[in-house]
Design an enzyme around this catalytic site. Structure first.
Site, PDB file in Angstrom:
ATOM      1  N   CYS A  92     -11.072   3.337   0.132  1.00  0.00           N
ATOM      2  CA  CYS A  92      -9.642   3.564   0.376  1.00  0.00           C
ATOM      3  C   CYS A  92      -9.313   2.798   1.650  1.00  0.00           C
ATOM      4  O   CYS A  92     -10.054   2.895   2.648  1.00  0.00           O
ATOM      5  CB  CYS A  92      -9.359   5.048   0.565  1.00  0.00           C
ATOM      6  N   CYS A 128      -4.458  -1.468  -1.956  1.00  0.00           N
ATOM      7  CA  CYS A 128      -4.617  -0.046  -2.225  1.00  0.00           C
ATOM      8  C   CYS A 128      -5.558   0.117  -3.410  1.00  0.00           C
ATOM      9  O   CYS A 128      -5.237  -0.328  -4.518  1.00  0.00           O
ATOM     10  CB  CYS A 128      -3.248   0.548  -2.539  1.00  0.00           C
ATOM     11  N   GLU A 163      -3.032   8.952   7.776  1.00  0.00           N
ATOM     12  CA  GLU A 163      -1.615   8.567   7.846  1.00  0.00           C
ATOM     13  C   GLU A 163      -0.913   9.436   8.907  1.00  0.00           C
ATOM     14  O   GLU A 163      -0.186   8.932   9.761  1.00  0.00           O
ATOM     15  CB  GLU A 163      -1.005   8.771   6.452  1.00  0.00           C
ATOM     16  N   ASP A 185       0.866  -1.195   0.000  1.00  0.00           N
ATOM     17  CA  ASP A 185       0.000   0.000   0.000  1.00  0.00           C
ATOM     18  C   ASP A 185       0.896   1.236   0.000  1.00  0.00           C
ATOM     19  O   ASP A 185       2.102   1.149   0.236  1.00  0.00           O
ATOM     20  CB  ASP A 185      -0.920   0.010   1.241  1.00  0.00           C
ATOM     21  N   SER A 186       0.276   2.398  -0.203  1.00  0.00           N
ATOM     22  CA  SER A 186       1.031   3.656  -0.140  1.00  0.00           C
ATOM     23  C   SER A 186       1.562   3.901   1.271  1.00  0.00           C
ATOM     24  O   SER A 186       2.518   4.641   1.446  1.00  0.00           O
ATOM     25  CB  SER A 186       0.115   4.814  -0.547  1.00  0.00           C
ATOM     26  N   HIS A 192      -7.164   3.169   3.867  1.00  0.00           N
ATOM     27  CA  HIS A 192      -6.896   3.977   5.064  1.00  0.00           C
ATOM     28  C   HIS A 192      -8.181   4.246   5.866  1.00  0.00           C
ATOM     29  O   HIS A 192      -8.152   4.320   7.092  1.00  0.00           O
ATOM     30  CB  HIS A 192      -6.295   5.336   4.676  1.00  0.00           C
TER      31      HIS A 192
END
Ligand code: DGL
Length: 262
Positions: A173, A71, A146, A8-9, A175
């Site tokens: 998403c 992601c 994040e 993932d990012s 997150h």
């Protein structure tokens, strides 16, 4: 032992990793969260593709049996390119639009700008008849999550979420899944995310076997070189965290309440 890379990012994919570990406890997982470049969601598509290809190169050098793109943004932008470039199966993830359409009539899809504008999401929605969807691009929420979970920055969800009346919300998403319960309370309705579905897809791909997929090219690099002493001591089934920010990802994973069940 089967070895799977999860990418993932940043920390978002940890929510998918948790679902994968619950379903496949015997698999060895490697987690690579590119926190240094997170968030990806508003970056140019070419840049996202090149960062993701770099991560797949890392997994290839480890000799993984497959990878999960945990992601939605990377999947929306370049899953085809990643599959073409990798000698192992690459499992993408999609916003959980289908399960939402089965249970609801008026659904809000929250996603990053790159996911929200993607043809993949539009096509997915077009296949779900009988349900009305509104897609909302949130340019800053993934970055704020994040920041909140890795740097202790202040996060006020209501600053990011659009108001409205819905009977279902799709978290497009990974997150956002950290705040699943808070988002459900904010809208007072059911919330859907793609973590479990992606884990089930991984399980079925592993069950089918990897025979119909090309094996990764033989490498002269010893896959163990990136294992540090701690990883070795943690035993065969622990997650191995990779990358510059591995300590951050590891500590978010180990301390976050969402993952206590594992
Ligand atoms: N967690 C990712 C997703 O599912 C990316 C968020 C971001 O980096 O903007 O889309």
């Amino acid at each position: 032992m089967v070895r799977i890379g999860v990418f993932d990012s940043g920390i978002g994919g940890l929510t998918v990793l948790a679902a994968c570990r619950r379903l496949l406890p015997a698999v060895r997982f490697y987690y690579l969260g590119d926190n240094g470049h997170a968030p990806y969601g508003s970056r140019p598509r070419e840049e996202i593709a090149s960062l993701a290809l770099r991560a797949m190169g890392r997994f290839a050098r480890l000799g993984v049996d497959g990878a999960v793109i945990a992601c939605n943004t990377v999947t929306a932008v370049c899953i085809g390119r990643l599959r073409a470039a990798c000698g192992f199966p690459v499992i993408g993830m999609e916003p959980a639009v289908r399960p939402a359409a089965l249970a609801c009539k008026h659904v809000l899809v929250l996603a990053t700008p790159r996911t929200a504008e993607s043809g993949r999401l539009q096509a997915l929605i077009a296949r779900c008849r009988g349900c009305n969807f509104e897609v909302c691009a949130l340019p800053h929420l993934a970055g704020a999550i994040e920041g909140a979970l890795t740097r202790g920055e202040r996060l006020t969800l209501s600053d990011h979420l659009p108001r409205g009346l819905y009977d279902g919300v799709v978290l497009g998403c990974t997150h956002y899944a950290f705040f699943r319960e808070e988002i459900a309370r904010f809208y007072g309705c059911k919330v859907f995310d793609g973590g479990e579905g992606t884990a089930r897809r991984l399980k079925s791909v592993l069950k089918l076997g990897m025979d119909d997929h090309a094996k990764p090219p033989q490498t002269t690099v010893n896959p163990n070189i990136c294992f540090n002493q701690n990883c070795k001591e943690r035993g065969a089934k622990g997650v191995i965290f990779l990358g510059k920010s591995r300590k951050i990802n590891e500590s978010v994973y180990k301390t976050n309440i969402c993952f206590r069940k594992i």
